[in-house]
Scaffold this active site. Structure first.
Site, PDB file in Angstrom:
ATOM      1  N   GLY A  31       0.776  -1.232   0.000  1.00  3.52           N
ATOM      2  CA  GLY A  31       0.000   0.000   0.000  1.00  3.52           C
ATOM      3  C   GLY A  31       0.805   1.278   0.000  1.00  3.52           C
ATOM      4  O   GLY A  31       0.241   2.369   0.109  1.00  3.52           O
ATOM      5  N   ASP A  56      -4.547  -6.477  -5.645  1.00  7.33           N
ATOM      6  CA  ASP A  56      -3.404  -7.334  -5.365  1.00  7.33           C
ATOM      7  C   ASP A  56      -3.904  -8.704  -4.929  1.00  7.33           C
ATOM      8  O   ASP A  56      -4.997  -8.831  -4.372  1.00  7.33           O
ATOM      9  CB  ASP A  56      -2.514  -6.739  -4.265  1.00  7.33           C
ATOM     10  CG  ASP A  56      -1.086  -7.273  -4.335  1.00  7.33           C
ATOM     11  OD1 ASP A  56      -0.197  -6.517  -4.787  1.00  7.33           O
ATOM     12  OD2 ASP A  56      -0.865  -8.438  -3.961  1.00  7.33           O
ATOM     13  N   TRP A  61       2.451   2.878  -2.397  1.00 13.50           N
ATOM     14  CA  TRP A  61       2.158   3.791  -3.513  1.00 13.50           C
ATOM     15  C   TRP A  61       0.828   4.505  -3.286  1.00 13.50           C
ATOM     16  O   TRP A  61       0.694   5.701  -3.568  1.00 13.50           O
ATOM     17  CB  TRP A  61       2.128   3.016  -4.830  1.00 13.50           C
ATOM     18  CG  TRP A  61       3.478   2.650  -5.354  1.00 13.50           C
ATOM     19  CD1 TRP A  61       4.646   2.550  -4.646  1.00 13.50           C
ATOM     20  CD2 TRP A  61       3.815   2.337  -6.706  1.00 13.50           C
ATOM     21  NE1 TRP A  61       5.679   2.184  -5.471  1.00 13.50           N
ATOM     22  CE2 TRP A  61       5.195   2.046  -6.734  1.00 13.50           C
ATOM     23  CE3 TRP A  61       3.084   2.257  -7.880  1.00 13.50           C
ATOM     24  CZ2 TRP A  61       5.863   1.695  -7.908  1.00 13.50           C
ATOM     25  CZ3 TRP A  61       3.735   1.896  -9.060  1.00 13.50           C
ATOM     26  CH2 TRP A  61       5.106   1.625  -9.072  1.00 13.50           C
ATOM     27  N   ASP A 117       3.109  -2.033  -9.974  1.00 15.91           N
ATOM     28  CA  ASP A 117       4.275  -2.520  -9.241  1.00 15.91           C
ATOM     29  C   ASP A 117       4.245  -4.046  -9.195  1.00 15.91           C
ATOM     30  O   ASP A 117       4.830  -4.662  -8.309  1.00 15.91           O
ATOM     31  CB  ASP A 117       4.284  -1.930  -7.827  1.00 15.91           C
ATOM     32  CG  ASP A 117       5.654  -2.011  -7.163  1.00 15.91           C
ATOM     33  OD1 ASP A 117       6.654  -2.107  -7.890  1.00 15.91           O
ATOM     34  OD2 ASP A 117       5.721  -1.982  -5.922  1.00 15.91           O
ATOM     35  N   ASP A 146      -6.470 -11.692  -8.203  1.00 13.63           N
ATOM     36  CA  ASP A 146      -5.448 -11.769  -9.241  1.00 13.63           C
ATOM     37  C   ASP A 146      -5.884 -10.896 -10.410  1.00 13.63           C
ATOM     38  O   ASP A 146      -6.965 -11.108 -10.977  1.00 13.63           O
ATOM     39  CB  ASP A 146      -5.298 -13.228  -9.683  1.00 13.63           C
ATOM     40  CG  ASP A 146      -4.177 -13.433 -10.697  1.00 13.63           C
ATOM     41  OD1 ASP A 146      -3.686 -12.438 -11.270  1.00 13.63           O
ATOM     42  OD2 ASP A 146      -3.803 -14.597 -10.922  1.00 13.63           O
ATOM     43  N   LYS A 173       6.790  -0.981 -13.022  1.00 12.23           N
ATOM     44  CA  LYS A 173       8.091  -1.512 -12.635  1.00 12.23           C
ATOM     45  C   LYS A 173       8.582  -2.456 -13.720  1.00 12.23           C
ATOM     46  O   LYS A 173       7.845  -3.309 -14.202  1.00 12.23           O
ATOM     47  CB  LYS A 173       8.003  -2.248 -11.297  1.00 12.23           C
ATOM     48  CG  LYS A 173       9.334  -2.876 -10.884  1.00 12.23           C
ATOM     49  CD  LYS A 173       9.364  -3.247  -9.421  1.00 12.23           C
ATOM     50  CE  LYS A 173       8.434  -4.383  -9.084  1.00 12.23           C
ATOM     51  NZ  LYS A 173       8.542  -4.751  -7.647  1.00 12.23           N
TER      52      LYS A 173
END
Length: 226
Positions: free
Chosen positions: A82, A100, A84, A140, A116, A180
């Site tokens: 959490g 997530d 970000w 991310d 997912d 990322k």
């Protein structure tokens, strides 16, 4: 949370703290724990109440590209734990949604989905929670690695591609995408596709990324439409 030994690194100075090896802990786990204890960004995150050192990465990215604002709508893919989301809220974002596989403690006013992202219906549920097209999609996400270089590379590329496709499908005109990545971790095909849909595509490595890591962030700005 693992605490450093008393007197081992007082005031952030002196010799790095060393942990006694616990039964059943692998050498790589031991090294990771010691690195976390001695890492200044991890220590600063704990002191400031951020959930991970990744908060400083997105802070640096936003300092450069200025994504977060009060009226922006933001989606965070792979949002655990959490950090970000914390920075986005701290900088004025009030409409945001994160997803997530892992449970995430609330980050008001963010909407959270424990699921997912690659599962059927997940993107639609996320957009429904957000309540409209996002101005920013940030990812991310990282795969579980198996230690086989080619397999891990393909998994990394796959997640970047999924996140990029989603961003292209849902962003508002003028929107942005941040993901990322790893040096050499995305294909020319992905970069080419992003360049067709965004005014500018570049890599950025925050100071909060470990310098011995190949981690970088792919930043695409000025979404031109689908």
């Amino acid at each position: 949370m693992v605490k450093p030994p008393a007197g081992g690194n007082e005031g952030g100075r002196g010799k790095p703290a060393r942990l006694k090896t616990a039964y059943g802990r692998t050498p790589s786990q031991q090294a990771w724990l010691e690195r976390q204890i001695n890492d200044p960004f991890s220590a600063k995150a704990r002191a400031l109440g951020y959930r991970s050192r990744a908060a400083f990465k997105i802070s640096e990215i936003d300092d450069k590209f200025h994504f977060f604002s009060k009226g922006a709508k933001v989606i965070d893919l792979g949002c655990a734990p959490g950090g970000w989301l914390q920075i986005a809220v701290e900088r004025g974002v009030t409409t945001l949604a994160g997803i997530d596989l892992l449970p995430v403690d609330p980050v008001a006013p963010a909407h959270l989905l424990e699921m997912d992202f690659t599962a059927d219906g997940a993107p639609e549920k996320l957009l429904e929670l957000l309540g409209g097209e996002p101005d920013l999609v940030m990812s991310d996400m990282a795969p579980n690695t198996v230690g086989h270089r080619e397999t891990d590379h393909l998994r990394i590329v796959g997640l970047i591609e999924i996140a990029a496709e989603f961003a292209i499908d849902v962003l508002k005109p003028g929107g942005a995408f941040v993901a990322k990545a790893f040096q050499g971790g995305e294909t020319a095909e992905i970069i080419g596709k992003l360049k067709r849909h965004f005014d500018k595509v570049q890599h950025f490595k925050p100071k909060a990324s470990r310098q011995d890591s190949s981690e970088v962030f792919l930043v695409a700005t000025g979404f031109k439409g689908r």
